[in-house]
Motif scaffolding. Structure first.
Motif, PDB file in Angstrom:
ATOM      1  N   TYR A 194     -10.420  -1.195  13.741  1.00 29.67           N
ATOM      2  CA  TYR A 194     -11.247  -0.313  13.619  1.00 29.67           C
ATOM      3  C   TYR A 194     -10.722   0.909  12.491  1.00 29.67           C
ATOM      4  CZ  TYR A 194     -13.433  -1.709  18.170  1.00 29.67           C
ATOM      5  OH  TYR A 194     -14.097  -2.425  19.057  1.00 29.67           O
ATOM      6  N   LEU A 195      -9.394   0.988  12.244  1.00 32.17           N
ATOM      7  CA  LEU A 195      -9.106   1.988  11.140  1.00 32.17           C
ATOM      8  C   LEU A 195      -9.728   1.241   9.917  1.00 32.17           C
ATOM      9  CD1 LEU A 195      -5.472   3.029  12.007  1.00 32.17           C
ATOM     10  CD2 LEU A 195      -7.371   4.246  12.255  1.00 32.17           C
ATOM     11  N   VAL A 196      -9.185   0.167   9.737  1.00 32.44           N
ATOM     12  CA  VAL A 196      -9.990  -0.551   8.515  1.00 32.44           C
ATOM     13  C   VAL A 196     -11.416  -0.281   8.308  1.00 32.44           C
ATOM     14  CG1 VAL A 196     -10.128  -2.670   7.528  1.00 32.44           C
ATOM     15  CG2 VAL A 196      -8.012  -2.246   8.393  1.00 32.44           C
ATOM     16  N   LYS A 197     -12.020  -0.260   9.378  1.00 33.06           N
ATOM     17  CA  LYS A 197     -13.670   0.022   9.247  1.00 33.06           C
ATOM     18  C   LYS A 197     -14.062   1.448   9.007  1.00 33.06           C
ATOM     19  CE  LYS A 197     -14.640  -3.798  12.514  1.00 33.06           C
ATOM     20  NZ  LYS A 197     -14.874  -4.128  13.805  1.00 33.06           N
ATOM     21  N   GLY A 198     -12.919   2.483   9.046  1.00 33.76           N
ATOM     22  CA  GLY A 198     -13.002   3.790   8.906  1.00 33.76           C
ATOM     23  C   GLY A 198     -13.401   4.632  10.149  1.00 33.76           C
ATOM     24  N   GLN A 199     -13.353   3.989  11.264  1.00 40.94           N
ATOM     25  CA  GLN A 199     -13.633   4.540  12.498  1.00 40.94           C
ATOM     26  C   GLN A 199     -12.702   5.705  12.860  1.00 40.94           C
ATOM     27  OE1 GLN A 199     -16.488   3.462  14.573  1.00 40.94           O
ATOM     28  NE2 GLN A 199     -16.764   2.317  12.686  1.00 40.94           N
ATOM     29  N   SER A 200     -13.493   6.574  13.588  1.00 39.48           N
ATOM     30  CA  SER A 200     -12.497   7.955  13.902  1.00 39.48           C
ATOM     31  C   SER A 200     -11.757   7.573  15.226  1.00 39.48           C
ATOM     32  CB  SER A 200     -13.530   9.042  14.068  1.00 39.48           C
ATOM     33  OG  SER A 200     -14.344   8.815  15.271  1.00 39.48           O
ATOM     34  N   ASN A 201     -10.801   8.432  15.707  1.00 43.79           N
ATOM     35  CA  ASN A 201     -10.036   8.205  16.860  1.00 43.79           C
ATOM     36  C   ASN A 201     -11.106   8.341  18.004  1.00 43.79           C
ATOM     37  OD1 ASN A 201      -7.795   8.029  15.481  1.00 43.79           O
ATOM     38  ND2 ASN A 201      -6.916  10.036  16.205  1.00 43.79           N
ATOM     39  N   LYS A 202     -12.089   9.176  17.954  1.00 42.45           N
ATOM     40  CA  LYS A 202     -13.011   9.313  19.174  1.00 42.45           C
ATOM     41  C   LYS A 202     -14.038   7.910  19.120  1.00 42.45           C
ATOM     42  CE  LYS A 202     -16.420  12.515  21.077  1.00 42.45           C
ATOM     43  NZ  LYS A 202     -17.196  13.637  20.342  1.00 42.45           N
TER      44      LYS A 202
END
Length: 193
Positions: free
Chosen positions: A143-151
């Motif tokens: 998810y980090l690689v996709k640019g997603q926020s922690n929320k």
């Protein structure tokens, strides 16, 4: 050891490029600065074998002629004509090609990709590097690689935001990076996206 100086007003871009180069080629010394005044100061105090500057900063400055200069441009054919350049790095270029271009310039060649190589090169995929992450950390990293926020990650994985923050901290520690952006960039370079 060759020294590369990156002048870019966009802090995140500058830091990500510097981090990537340091990680990918420890034989290169890389520094970053936010503008040409800082670049001129750096170059006058020592020497840089290559100055890579954001095209938006590029001006006709006589002191630039003493150091090989390459620019970061929006597209392959956007090279500013105001001075003799050793290369141009389109924003669409891969990090691996960016590093290859740096090596070409330091070897005395020029680097002006046409853009076609990037668009039509066959993509070689290998298994992602593990980084000794747990199963849950691997999920969070995707998810980090996709640019997603922690929320957003918490919502997608049915976790608390504080739990996601702990996983991100663990990922950064295991990947030996200082923040989530660096983790995402390093992951992408190692087959995660």
């Amino acid at each position: 050891m060759s020294t590369v100086l990156i002048a870019d007003p966009h802090i995140i871009c500058r830091e990500a490029l510097c981090h990537y180069i340091r990680h990918a080629d420890p034989a290169l010394s890389v520094n970053g600065c936010g503008g040409l005044d800082e670049a001129q100061d750096f170059i006058s105090r020592g020497s840089a074998d290559l100055l890579i500057v954001d095209a938006d900063l590029l001006v006709d400055a006589p002191w630039l002629e003493r150091t090989p200069v390459a620019v970061i441009v929006r597209a392959p054919h956007d090279t500013p004509p105001m001075m003799e350049l050793q290369g141009a790095f389109p924003r669409t270029i891969s990090a691996k090609s960016f590093l290859g271009g740096i090596h070409d310039i330091l070897a005395g060649d020029t680097f002006f990709p046409s853009g076609e190589e990037e668009s039509f090169a066959p993509e070689t995929r290998c298994a992602p590097v593990n980084f000794n992450l747990t199963g849950r950390e691997k999920e969070v990293l995707t998810y980090l690689v996709k640019g997603q926020s922690n929320k957003d990650i918490a919502r997608a994985l049915a976790l608390q935001v504080v739990t996601v923050k702990l996983h991100v901290r663990g990922i950064c520690r295991k990947m030996k990076v200082t923040n989530r952006t660096q983790a995402a960039l390093l992951a992408k370079e190692n087959g995660w996206g």
